[in-house]
Design an enzyme around this catalytic site. Sequence first.
Site, PDB file in Angstrom:
ATOM      1  N   THR A  14     -72.858   0.168  62.249  1.00 25.45           N
ATOM      2  CA  THR A  14     -73.100   1.584  61.919  1.00 25.45           C
ATOM      3  C   THR A  14     -72.026   2.127  60.977  1.00 25.45           C
ATOM      4  O   THR A  14     -72.330   2.715  59.934  1.00 25.45           O
ATOM      5  CB  THR A  14     -73.114   2.411  63.232  1.00 25.45           C
ATOM      6  OG1 THR A  14     -74.016   1.792  64.133  1.00 25.45           O
ATOM      7  CG2 THR A  14     -73.519   3.842  62.997  1.00 25.45           C
ATOM      8  N   GLU A 129     -57.447   7.450  61.220  1.00 23.98           N
ATOM      9  CA  GLU A 129     -58.018   8.808  61.302  1.00 23.98           C
ATOM     10  C   GLU A 129     -59.363   8.830  62.031  1.00 23.98           C
ATOM     11  O   GLU A 129     -59.661   9.756  62.790  1.00 23.98           O
ATOM     12  CB  GLU A 129     -58.186   9.363  59.879  1.00 23.98           C
ATOM     13  CG  GLU A 129     -58.732  10.763  59.803  1.00 23.98           C
ATOM     14  CD  GLU A 129     -57.804  11.796  60.423  1.00 23.98           C
ATOM     15  OE1 GLU A 129     -56.706  12.005  59.890  1.00 23.98           O
ATOM     16  OE2 GLU A 129     -58.179  12.407  61.443  1.00 23.98           O
ATOM     17  N   LYS A 205     -58.968   9.191  73.508  1.00 23.91           N
ATOM     18  CA  LYS A 205     -58.715  10.013  72.320  1.00 23.91           C
ATOM     19  C   LYS A 205     -57.590  11.014  72.558  1.00 23.91           C
ATOM     20  O   LYS A 205     -56.739  11.221  71.690  1.00 23.91           O
ATOM     21  CB  LYS A 205     -59.998  10.744  71.910  1.00 23.91           C
ATOM     22  CG  LYS A 205     -61.103   9.784  71.454  1.00 23.91           C
ATOM     23  CD  LYS A 205     -62.415  10.533  71.327  1.00 23.91           C
ATOM     24  CE  LYS A 205     -63.559   9.650  70.901  1.00 23.91           C
ATOM     25  NZ  LYS A 205     -64.855  10.331  71.061  1.00 23.91           N
TER      26      LYS A 205
HETATM   27  P1  NAP Z   1     -71.502  -1.686  65.593  1.00 22.24           P
HETATM   28  O1  NAP Z   1     -72.620  -0.939  64.956  1.00 22.24           O
HETATM   29  O2  NAP Z   1     -71.723  -2.373  66.879  1.00 22.24           O
HETATM   30  O3  NAP Z   1     -71.007  -2.789  64.516  1.00 22.24           O
HETATM   31  C1  NAP Z   1     -70.065  -3.761  64.825  1.00 22.24           C
HETATM   32  C2  NAP Z   1     -69.958  -4.733  63.642  1.00 22.24           C
HETATM   33  O4  NAP Z   1     -68.878  -5.626  63.908  1.00 22.24           O
HETATM   34  C3  NAP Z   1     -71.193  -5.582  63.425  1.00 22.24           C
HETATM   35  O5  NAP Z   1     -71.408  -5.760  62.042  1.00 22.24           O
HETATM   36  C4  NAP Z   1     -70.845  -6.930  64.074  1.00 22.24           C
HETATM   37  O6  NAP Z   1     -71.424  -8.045  63.427  1.00 22.24           O
HETATM   38  C5  NAP Z   1     -69.346  -6.973  63.863  1.00 22.24           C
HETATM   39  N1  NAP Z   1     -68.661  -7.708  64.929  1.00 22.24           N
HETATM   40  C6  NAP Z   1     -68.519  -7.313  66.234  1.00 22.24           C
HETATM   41  N2  NAP Z   1     -67.807  -8.233  66.912  1.00 22.24           N
HETATM   42  C7  NAP Z   1     -67.508  -9.208  66.037  1.00 22.24           C
HETATM   43  C8  NAP Z   1     -66.778 -10.422  66.132  1.00 22.24           C
HETATM   44  N3  NAP Z   1     -66.251 -10.837  67.275  1.00 22.24           N
HETATM   45  N4  NAP Z   1     -66.641 -11.180  65.018  1.00 22.24           N
HETATM   46  C9  NAP Z   1     -67.195 -10.783  63.850  1.00 22.24           C
HETATM   47  N5  NAP Z   1     -67.869  -9.623  63.683  1.00 22.24           N
HETATM   48  C10 NAP Z   1     -68.030  -8.863  64.766  1.00 22.24           C
HETATM   49  O7  NAP Z   1     -70.229  -0.750  65.802  1.00 22.24           O
HETATM   50  P2  NAP Z   1     -69.951   0.685  65.124  1.00 22.24           P
HETATM   51  O8  NAP Z   1     -70.735   1.725  65.822  1.00 22.24           O
HETATM   52  O9  NAP Z   1     -70.055   0.570  63.649  1.00 22.24           O
HETATM   53  O10 NAP Z   1     -68.427   0.938  65.561  1.00 22.24           O
HETATM   54  C11 NAP Z   1     -67.369   0.294  64.900  1.00 22.24           C
HETATM   55  C12 NAP Z   1     -66.036   0.933  65.341  1.00 22.24           C
HETATM   56  O11 NAP Z   1     -66.020   2.298  64.960  1.00 22.24           O
HETATM   57  C13 NAP Z   1     -65.771   0.919  66.855  1.00 22.24           C
HETATM   58  O12 NAP Z   1     -64.387   0.741  67.081  1.00 22.24           O
HETATM   59  C14 NAP Z   1     -66.178   2.311  67.289  1.00 22.24           C
HETATM   60  O13 NAP Z   1     -65.506   2.751  68.472  1.00 22.24           O
HETATM   61  C15 NAP Z   1     -65.726   3.112  66.093  1.00 22.24           C
HETATM   62  N6  NAP Z   1     -66.413   4.387  65.964  1.00 22.24           N
HETATM   63  C16 NAP Z   1     -67.768   4.400  65.875  1.00 22.24           C
HETATM   64  C17 NAP Z   1     -68.432   5.619  65.772  1.00 22.24           C
HETATM   65  C18 NAP Z   1     -69.931   5.678  65.654  1.00 22.24           C
HETATM   66  O14 NAP Z   1     -70.473   6.799  65.591  1.00 22.24           O
HETATM   67  N7  NAP Z   1     -70.643   4.575  65.624  1.00 22.24           N
HETATM   68  C19 NAP Z   1     -67.681   6.811  65.767  1.00 22.24           C
HETATM   69  C20 NAP Z   1     -66.281   6.757  65.846  1.00 22.24           C
HETATM   70  C21 NAP Z   1     -65.654   5.523  65.934  1.00 22.24           C
HETATM   71  P3  NAP Z   1     -73.031  -8.270  63.355  1.00 22.24           P
HETATM   72  O15 NAP Z   1     -73.538  -7.174  62.462  1.00 22.24           O
HETATM   73  O16 NAP Z   1     -73.215  -9.613  62.769  1.00 22.24           O
HETATM   74  O17 NAP Z   1     -73.509  -8.140  64.768  1.00 22.24           O
END
Ligand code: NAP
Length: 431
Positions: A14, A129, A205
């Site tokens: 995401t 941030e 947080k």
């Molecule tokens: P997500 O949609 O689950 O995406 C995770 C990505 O990381 C995917 O592309 C996945 O690969 C890859 N990945 C996960 N584990 C891996 C590993 N062991 N080796 C290689 N690649 C790996 O997560 P997200 O929502 O983008 O969140 C990412 C970070 O941002 C987190 O720390 C979250 O707390 C933070 N965050 C998110 C939001 C939000 O609204 N989503 C808001 C604030 C902060 P694949 O695509 O191949 O599965």
Amino acid sequence: MNNMITIGLLGMGTVGASVVKILNNNTNDILQKVGVPVKIKKIMVRQLDKVRSIDVDAEFTTDIDDIINDKEIDIIVEVMGGIIPAKDYIIKALAAGKHVVTANKDVVAKYGQEIFEVAEKSKVDFLFEASVAGGIPIIRPLKQCLAANRISEVMGIINGTTNFMLTKMTNEGLDFDSVLAEAQAKGYAEADPTADVGGFDAARKIAILASIAFGSRVSIDDVYVEGITTISTEDINYAKELGYVIKLLAIAKDDERGIDVRVHPAFIPSKHPLASVHDVFNAIYIKGDAVGETMFYGRGAGGMPTASAVVADIIDVARNIIHNANSRILCTCYTQKSFCPVQNTESPYYIRLLVADKPGVLAAIAGAFGAQQVSLHSVIQKRKVNTSSELVLITYQVSDANLRLAINTIMGMSVVNKVSSVIRVEAENFA
Ligand code: NAP
């Protein structure tokens, strides 16, 4: 002199896909702001064959060493989430002299100190941030724009899922289980919602924010946490009737008693600025000795708002690289202050009880509170529930310890059938 800033992206979910989108959409503006182009060279993911939502001209890999050992990569952007292996990758990248940008509150809240030590040694930047309140600028304002102040209080709504749920319960009279099901259907709450509804996400947080605001390390274990699972529609309705709203608040205070950091549901006056923060929105209210009161408001999550903060950090690091000014602002915890145990914290409380419907009960209950120095600000005798009467009480300012002693006594009284709710009242001065 770098003629390009090169990025290795860890994760393209995401947030990662939104980082790519912003760098693609705003390429020219970012070039103007930095002075040289900013380009993603490599992306690490878990599954190479997964169909991606956005095209990107970069190499995909599943091997972290492909990125860390690439001499052309200046900045590693960690948006994969979780603690293992993200924490090890961040430390490895910093130790190898790469600057790191992350959105990972779990890693920053738990391992911030260890990570900063490696960043200092390597003289590289570590920016995060996006780890608190997604798109709302809050870390940089605390570290830089408000650096002149002694901050005494940070209070916020920093979990969008629970704010969405409490808003629905308040506006539509729905119960906890149905609003949780709706939050899950909309993708706001995980299948296992414990981190959100249990208050743990907000606790991570506020630990980060308190550390920066007070210049003193606060870890997740220092945060007192209560979630919203026991909040009922009755409490929501009484709050409304009494001129309050119920919010899941993250609170950090620094005064002569020490640092007090908590996450719990609270009644706040409906005129308070945080009372009008609805749905998935977040807001953080800060009190500084020079600036007075300030409030930051916006979207606390979501791909694009979160990536807005990630890309701003990338731009900051890139500017530092161009001007040879990296590692200027790293760990800002310059002291270690003592903590105020939750038992010593003070606030008014809302209490809802079911008691026997007979004369003298109210006087007996008031006496039990009085014996622990708990004075009652208001007592409202509400509806009948079967053979019991419902009492709603608001206390004056009282210590958590005295309130708990009084509640223990009251729960043992034969005329008390049930203590249904005990909820703190914040931002109200019933001294
Ligand atoms: P997500 O949609 O689950 O995406 C995770 C990505 O990381 C995917 O592309 C996945 O690969 C890859 N990945 C996960 N584990 C891996 C590993 N062991 N080796 C290689 N690649 C790996 O997560 P997200 O929502 O983008 O969140 C990412 C970070 O941002 C987190 O720390 C979250 O707390 C933070 N965050 C998110 C939001 C939000 O609204 N989503 C808001 C604030 C902060 P694949 O695509 O191949 O599965």
